[in-house]
Structure formats: structure tokens, C-alpha cells
Scaffold this motif. Structure first.
Motif, PDB file in Angstrom:
ATOM      1  N   TYR A  18       0.842  -1.194   0.000  1.00 56.65           N
ATOM      2  CA  TYR A  18       0.000   0.000   0.000  1.00 56.65           C
ATOM      3  C   TYR A  18       0.880   1.248   0.000  1.00 56.65           C
ATOM      4  CZ  TYR A  18      -4.109  -2.862   1.048  1.00 56.65           C
ATOM      5  OH  TYR A  18      -5.129  -3.785   0.973  1.00 56.65           O
ATOM      6  N   PRO A  35      -7.709  -0.400   2.258  1.00 58.69           N
ATOM      7  CA  PRO A  35      -8.784  -0.747   1.325  1.00 58.69           C
ATOM      8  C   PRO A  35      -8.519  -2.092   0.652  1.00 58.69           C
ATOM      9  CG  PRO A  35      -7.301   0.838   0.314  1.00 58.69           C
ATOM     10  CD  PRO A  35      -6.804   0.623   1.707  1.00 58.69           C
ATOM     11  N   THR A  40     -13.030  -2.090   3.762  1.00 61.28           N
ATOM     12  CA  THR A  40     -11.870  -1.689   4.554  1.00 61.28           C
ATOM     13  C   THR A  40     -11.517  -2.848   5.473  1.00 61.28           C
ATOM     14  OG1 THR A  40     -12.499   0.645   4.517  1.00 61.28           O
ATOM     15  CG2 THR A  40     -10.985  -0.044   6.257  1.00 61.28           C
ATOM     16  N   ARG A  62      -2.788   1.529  -3.696  1.00 61.18           N
ATOM     17  CA  ARG A  62      -3.864   2.281  -3.055  1.00 61.18           C
ATOM     18  C   ARG A  62      -3.376   2.798  -1.698  1.00 61.18           C
ATOM     19  NH1 ARG A  62      -9.395  -1.062  -3.350  1.00 61.18           N
ATOM     20  NH2 ARG A  62     -10.222   0.997  -2.812  1.00 61.18           N
ATOM     21  N   ARG A  65      -5.848   3.819   4.774  1.00 60.69           N
ATOM     22  CA  ARG A  65      -6.929   4.713   5.197  1.00 60.69           C
ATOM     23  C   ARG A  65      -6.716   5.277   6.600  1.00 60.69           C
ATOM     24  NH1 ARG A  65     -11.923   1.399   2.328  1.00 60.69           N
ATOM     25  NH2 ARG A  65     -11.518   2.294   0.282  1.00 60.69           N
ATOM     26  N   GLU A  66      -6.084   4.455   7.485  1.00 61.95           N
ATOM     27  CA  GLU A  66      -5.990   4.907   8.877  1.00 61.95           C
ATOM     28  C   GLU A  66      -4.953   4.062   9.606  1.00 61.95           C
ATOM     29  OE1 GLU A  66      -8.973   5.166  12.799  1.00 61.95           O
ATOM     30  OE2 GLU A  66      -9.675   4.283  10.923  1.00 61.95           O
TER      31      GLU A  66
END
Length: 721
Positions: A18, A35, A40, A62, A65-66
Motif C-alpha cells: 500500500y 482498502p 476496509t 492504493r 486509510r488509517e
């Protein structure tokens, strides 16, 4: 770091790369949300050089996200996860999932709402409401958890909430635990205990990997001895992990711990409420959980500053997990200590042969406690030959054993009868047509439980009520219970000694720490005269007034195809014998057997542990069995018998040709149907020097199977069913 390699918690996917968004801070071990298609998922950032993956162009990556608000998993824990997956031939993702065993813990601080009884009564009482109110006395949990405890639907409980019978309580999930103090109590140790404790304390102070085998007879005070290095670790601000084999032992241990350190330890086991699991996990990761007492899964908790590991009753078979990731917590504990560079203590009165071999080789440092604490003597042991002293028709206790129990009753002392078989009878059949009650999901007989009025399968949990008539021939009043379980023995004691107050102690009756504590309190207060129990009572309990132990059927453990049967039988009987005479009064052990001359029974009667271990060691050496050789099992299962059989034979035909390994099977497993799945097994026997895991991975890696077929690998198996 603008790109990372992540271990996703799905064994089928493999590692994924990622992109790290600008401003996001990640490091190896960070738990992240990433993702995957429209979803998720959770993942762990891993060391890229240790996790081979495909080279994906940077522009195709990609973004994460967190980063979850928890500390990254430490390098030693990541190495442990890798080692466990490699040694036990398990998916890396499946092992890593055990380290993230509380999903709620990953979401940061939170307040939750739990419910408890308010003391009010509903406007209209129904049987379900009555059941819930009786079951939830003293309980506080979420509606879902209370529903499971009470055995009623969530709708019933929400109705009680609406009527004010259950009241909401706001709970800070991350509230701190009470602090244990190393100097809370001054302990009086014997010279042997002091010497052992000093060795352990020095190892904690110095740090570094040191594996100890604490070999102490029953009643020698092993727990008090290893509490001293626990105190040392607390004084140095380090965390401690103590592994126990049974949840039922936890409550007695917690009391001893609190008496010594002034506060209870943090508890970790499968029966914890989700909020308590979350609280414990976050406290462990933050370093504020000082001492964790737990079942085998506690091994994978993300300790921030671990300083000592203790494995109590280290010989226990329950440390071996037999499904999912099939690991042995005793051995993984030693490896965690090696990766974390800290001491580990394996404590036992009857160490496993493998542990003794490691001590003899100098890998483990052996520390002995050869005598009981406080001048208490080991019990005398004698056998009762059941071929000569035959119990009466329909009875299972020989007269000498009944007479010995009667003597204890007259003296106000307590007795313990041991039979490792739950329920009333292991088999129920029709005397008219011979029909036997079998589990519909397993190739096992249903066990009669008269306390609960059920026929139950101890493998899958299936239960049914005994019918009035035989399902096969329709005859009434013809069902016969065959063989004894602990409930039947308890009935016999009550019939022959009607004044005796009997308590049946099994995983059915002591199925929570609270019930175990209640049992201990009753015995200690003198409200119980005779305990009838399974292996649950063989360890951990200290009852000063218990002076007689009767082993109802010593031959039971020697039956079947268990390759460790003699060792297990010795350990079990020696442990249960150790419950007798732990106070000032002398103890006696009577062993009922049809084979008094069998080596394991003779060694027990003579109190000659060394002779038994020497003979068993030589037998293992001659057979090339562990610790001198290696075993592994391959278990193939499917809901379709033909699919399981075909897959097993496909594996058998592809077997490697290697003169250092022998492969037996495939053959139907002794328990050929388990939880609705048909099972076939192959057993592998190899020389100690063989790289067995590499051979198995290469062998199985080139084969494909239908979607419904599962193929499991069990390295160093304990169960052969």
C-alpha cells in the motif's frame, strides 16, 4: 516510508503493498485500516524483507486509510508470530490474528453501556423473564452478553430494560487496574524455596533468555517460589505473564495472588466479556497491566515491557491447541522468552518427558523442590486389585476404598474420588434390541448426564433429552446406562454412605471462575465430605482436610491408541494423589486397577518416579518417539465422506520418498465423523534431524483440493483421534 508491505488477516490473500499518504506515520508493526476492493480491512505493517510479495508499481498502490490508535506490535512479537507459523505449518495471517484478539481494543478509548438488575420487578412475570432475573443476579454486561448468560432472547431483556428491571450503567472500558505491590506481604519460604527463588530473581534482574524447569513435588510450594521473581519483575517495572492450563484454576490462583501482592492480576481467557477483553488488551499494550494470568492465547498479547513468563502445570495437555493453529503453549512460551530475551519458568510436579530431556541436555536449567512445604509428608500409595477385590453387581467402588472413605467421615476428614469421565454413563443402549445412542454429528456415543437430564456429545456439544422409548424398537423402560461416569460414582457414594455430603467437580459444574470459587469455599468450610471429580481436580487445589484420594479406574487412561498413554496416566494419577495430605494430617491414596503389575501402576505404588521416567525414556528412544524422533499428523476433512477420502488418498499417493521418514495411512480417523465432517488421517514418523516442516510444505503445496476439503497439519500431535 512512502510504501509499506502489509500482512492482511486473511490467509488466502497473501501480503499486499500500500501507499502511505502524506503526513501519516507508520512503522513496522503498525496496525492499519486498508482498502480491499470496496471494503476496509485490518492489516499489520510488516518488515518487507521478511515477507516476500509481488513487486507492484508505485502508481498502482492504493493509500492506507488509517493507522489504528494502538502501539505497533513489537519486533519480538512479530518474530514469534513468524516462528509459530513456520514451525506449526500454519498461515501467518492465522497466527497474527491471535495477537489482535480484541477487535474493540483497536478503536481507541471508549465508554460503553452495560446493564444490571435494578431490584425491581416486571409488571407481568413470564417464565422467560423469571429465568433471566434468576440467572443475572450479580451480573453486569451488554444486552447480547446477558442474553447468552440467561439463555433468553435479547428481546426479553429489552422488555426488562423498558420496565426498569434492568438498568443501564456507563462503563469506562479503559479504567486502570489496581496496582500490585511487590512488598505487600512478607513470605516465609523454606531454604529450598529461597534458593530456587534467588536463582529466578537474579535471572529477572540480569535479563536475557534463561529457561528454567521448576520440578517440585505436589505441595512443595512452587507457586510461592515463583511469586518471588514476579515480585522482582514488578519492582523493576516489568510485566509478567503466568499461563494456567484451566480456567477453573484461575479463581483459587487469583486469591493467592491477591493475598501476596494486594491486588488481583489481569485475567485473560475465552470466557471474558468483550469489554473486559478490550480493557485487558489495551492495558497489556500500554504496559499498565502488570501481571497477566491467562490461558494459552495470552501468549500472543502485545506486551509493552515483558520481563518474565511462568507456565504453571507445564506438563498439561490442555496447553496444546487441537484446532485452528495447532500450537503447544509450553513450547511457544519458551520461544517468546527467547525472542524477548527474558527468563521463563516451566513449573510442574510431573514434567513432560520432552522437558526433562531438555534439562538433561542442558538447554533448560533444572531447579528441584524435593519435599513438601511446612513438614507435610507425601501420601502413602497402595493399589486395590479389582480382579480380587471385585465391587458388587452394579457397583464400581471396592470395599477397601469404601471403608477408607467411611473412616474419613468418622474423623471429619475429606475424601476425593477421581474418574476422568464426565456425566453419568459413557454409553446408553436398549436392552431389548441393542440400539446405542450415537451423536448425529460425530462418530461418538452420547454420554448420559442425569443432573441435567440430557444425552450429550462431548465433542460437538449436541444434546437431546433421553426418550421414553427406544427409537429403534419402540420398547419402553428398556434403556440401560453402561459404564460409570462421575455422576454415577457420586450416586453410589450417596447410596452406600448416605450421611456423606458429595460434590461432583467437573467442567460441567465448575464452568466459570465464580462456580470454581464457590466450590473451593464449600470444601474449605467443611461443607463437603467427598469430592467426585475429573482431571479438573488433579491440580491447583489445596485442601488441608483432604486426606484420602481414591482413583476409581487407573486403567482408563491406558486404553486406546494414545502414544503418550503411560506418561499421561502417570502424570494424572500422581497429580491427583498430590491432593491428599497437604496439611498436617497424613494422606493416603488407593488406586483401583485390574493391572497392578503394569509398569506405570507399579511405579506409582512404589513412589518411584525416576524408575518410571527412565523406562519410558528408554521405550521412546527405542521407538524413535519424541523427544528422540518426530511426529506429525495430516488431518483431511469434508462434509462429504467421498471428498475427504479422495483428497486423503491423493495426498497419500503424492507422499515424498525419504528414507528418514515413515508415512502411515491415510486411514479413517478413530473419530471419523466430528462436528458433521468426515475425517481421514496420515501419521508421519521422522528422525529428529529431519526438516519435517519443509518436507510437509513442499508435499502439500503442489496439491489442490475441492472447496469443501480442509487439510490441517499437526506438528508434535498429542491427540490421535
Amino acid at each position: 516510508m512512502n510504501r509499506v508491505r502489509c500482512l492482511v488477516l486473511n490467509a488466502a490473500l497473501g501480503p499486499l503493498d500500500y501507499r502511505v499518504p502524506e503526513g501519516m506515520e507508520v512503522t513496522a508493526g503498525s496496525v492499519v485500516a486498508a482498502p480491499l476492493g470496496p471494503r476496509t480491512i485490518l492489516a499489520i505493517v510488516w518488515d518487507p524483507e521478511r515477507l516476500p510479495g509481488a513487486d507492484v508499481p508505485a502508481e498502482k498502490l492504493r493509500p492506507l486509510r488509517e493507522v489504528m490508535p494502538v502501539r505497533p506490535l513489537t519486533a519480538p512479537l512479530r518474530r514469534l508470530i513468524e516462528w509459530t507459523a513456520d514451525y506449526y505449518c500454519a498461515p501467518l495471517a492465522a497466527v497474527a490474528r491471535m495477537a489482535l484478539s480484541s477487535g474493540g481494543a483497536l478503536k481507541g478509548p471508549a465508554i460503553t453501556v452495560e446493564y444490571r438488575l435494578s431490584g425491581g420487578t416486571p409488571e407481568r412475570m413470564t417464565p422467560q423473564r423469571q429465568q433471566a432475573i434468576e440467572a443475572l443476579e450479580g451480573e453486569q454486561a451488554t444486552i447480547r452478553e446477558l442474553s447468552g448468560l440467561a439463555g433468553v432472547s435479547e428481546g426479553v431483556l429489552r422488555g426488562l430494560v423498558n420496565q426498569g428491571v434492568l438498568e443501564p450503567v456507563e462503563v469506562d472500558i479503559d479504567r486502570p487496574y489496581s496496582l500490585a505491590r511487590a512488598d505487600h506481604t512478607v513470605v516465609d519460604l523454606s531454604p529450598a524455596q529461597q534458593e530456587a527463588a534467588a536463582l529466578f530473581q537474579d535471572a529477572v534482574k540480569e535479563g536475557g533468555f534463561t529457561p528454567f524447569l521448576l520440578d517440585g513435588v505436589t505441595g512443595s510450594g512452587k507457586t510461592e517460589t515463583y511469586f518471588e521473581p514476579v515480585a522482582e519483575a514488578l519492582g523493576l517495572g516489568r510485566q509478567v505473564l503466568v499461563l494456567l492450563p484451566e480456567i477453573a484454576l484461575t479463581e483459587a490462583f487469583l486469591k493467592r495472588f491477591e493475598d501476596r501482592f494486594g491486588a488481583p492480576p489481569v485475567v485473560w481467557h475465552s470466557s471474558l466479556k468483550s469489554t473486559e477483553r478490550r480493557r485487558a488488551w489495551r492495558a497489556v499494550a500500554a504496559g499498565t497491566a502488570q501481571v497477566v494470568v491467562g490461558a494459552r492465547s495470552a501468549l500472543f498479547l502485545p506486551f509493552a515491557k515483558l520481563g518474565l513468563i511462568v507456565v504453571d502445570e507445564a506438563h498439561e495437555i490442555s496447553f496444546k491447541q487441537d484446532d485452528g493453529v495447532r500450537y503447544n503453549a509450553r513450547d511457544v512460551a519458551v520461544m517468546r522468552a527467547a525472542f524477548e530475551k527474558l527468563p521463563v519458568i516451566l513449573a510442574s510436579a510431573t514434567p513432560a518427558l520432552e522437558s526433562l530431556a531438555m534439562a538433561e541436555a542442558g538447554t533448560y536449567r533444572k531447579v528441584d523442590l524435593p519435599s513438601r512445604f511446612g513438614g507435610a509428608e507425601l501420601p502413602s500409595i497402595a493399589t486395590i486389585d479389582l480382579t480380587r477385590e471385585k465391587p458388587g453387581r452394579g457397583a464400581w467402588l471396592a470395599e477397601p476404598l469404601v471403608g477408607a472413605i467411611e473412616e474419613r467421615l468418622d474423623r471429619g476428614e475429606q475424601s476425593l474420588l477421581f474418574l476422568n469421565r464426565r456425566g453419568y454413563a459413557p454409553l446408553t443402549l436398549c436392552r431389548n434390541c441393542g440400539f446405542r445412542f450415537q451423536c448425529p454429528n460425530c462418530s461418538a456415543w452420547l454420554v448420559e448426564h442425569r443432573f441435567s437430564g440430557r444425552l450429550a456429545c462431548h465433542h460437538c456439544g449436541h444434546e437431546t433429552r433421553p426418550p421414553e422409548a427406544c427409537p429403534e424398537c419402540g420398547e419402553t423402560d428398556c434403556l440401560v446406562a453402561c459404564g460409570p461416569g462421575v455422576e454415577r460414582i457420586a450416586d453410589e457414594v450417596a447410596e452406600r454412605l448416605p450421611d456423606a455430603r458429595v460434590f461432583v467437580a467437573t467442567s460441567d459444574t465448575l464452568n466459570s471462575p465464580g462456580r470454581a470459587a464457590e466450590f473451593v469455599a464449600q470444601v474449605e468450610s467443611g461443607a463437603v465430605d467427598v469430592i467426585v471429580g475429573t482431571q479438573l481436580v488433579t491440580k491447583g487445589f489445596h485442601f488441608p482436610e483432604l486426606t484420602l484420594v481414591g482413583v476409581v479406574d487407573a486403567d482408563l487412561g491406558l486404553e486406546g491408541g494414545d502414544l503418550r498413554a503411560a506418561e499421561r496416566t502417570y502424570q494424572q494419577i500422581a497429580q491427583v494423589a498430590g491432593r491428599a495430605g497437604r496439611g498436617q494430617k497424613p494422606g493416603e491414596v488407593l488406586i483401583q486397577t485390574r493391572h497392578p503389575d503394569a509398569p506405570v501402576i507399579a511405579a506409582l505404588a512404589d513412589g518411584d518416579r525416576d524408575a518410571f521416567y527412565e523406562a519410558e525414556t528408554e521405550a521412546r528412544r527405542m521407538a524413535g518417539a519424541p523427544p528422540f524422533g518426530r511426529w506429525a499428523a495430516i488431518i483431511v476433512s469434508s462434509e462429504e465422506e467421498s471428498d475427504a477420502r479422495d483428497a486423503a488418498h491423493r495426498i497419500g499417493r503424492a507422499r515424498p520418498e525419504d528414507q528418514d521418514i515413515a508415512i502411515y495411512g491415510p486411514a479413517p480417523a478413530p473419530l471419523s465423523l466430528l462436528r458433521g465432517r468426515y475425517r481421514f488421517r496420515l501419521l508421519i514418523h521422522a528422525r529428529r534431524s529431519v526438516q519435517l516442516q519443509d518436507i510437509i510444505r513442499a508435499w502439500l503445496g503442489k496439491l489442490d483440493h475441492p472447496a469443501g476439503v480442509r487439510v490441517g497439519v499437526d506438528i508434535d500431535p498429542y491427540s490421535f483421534v
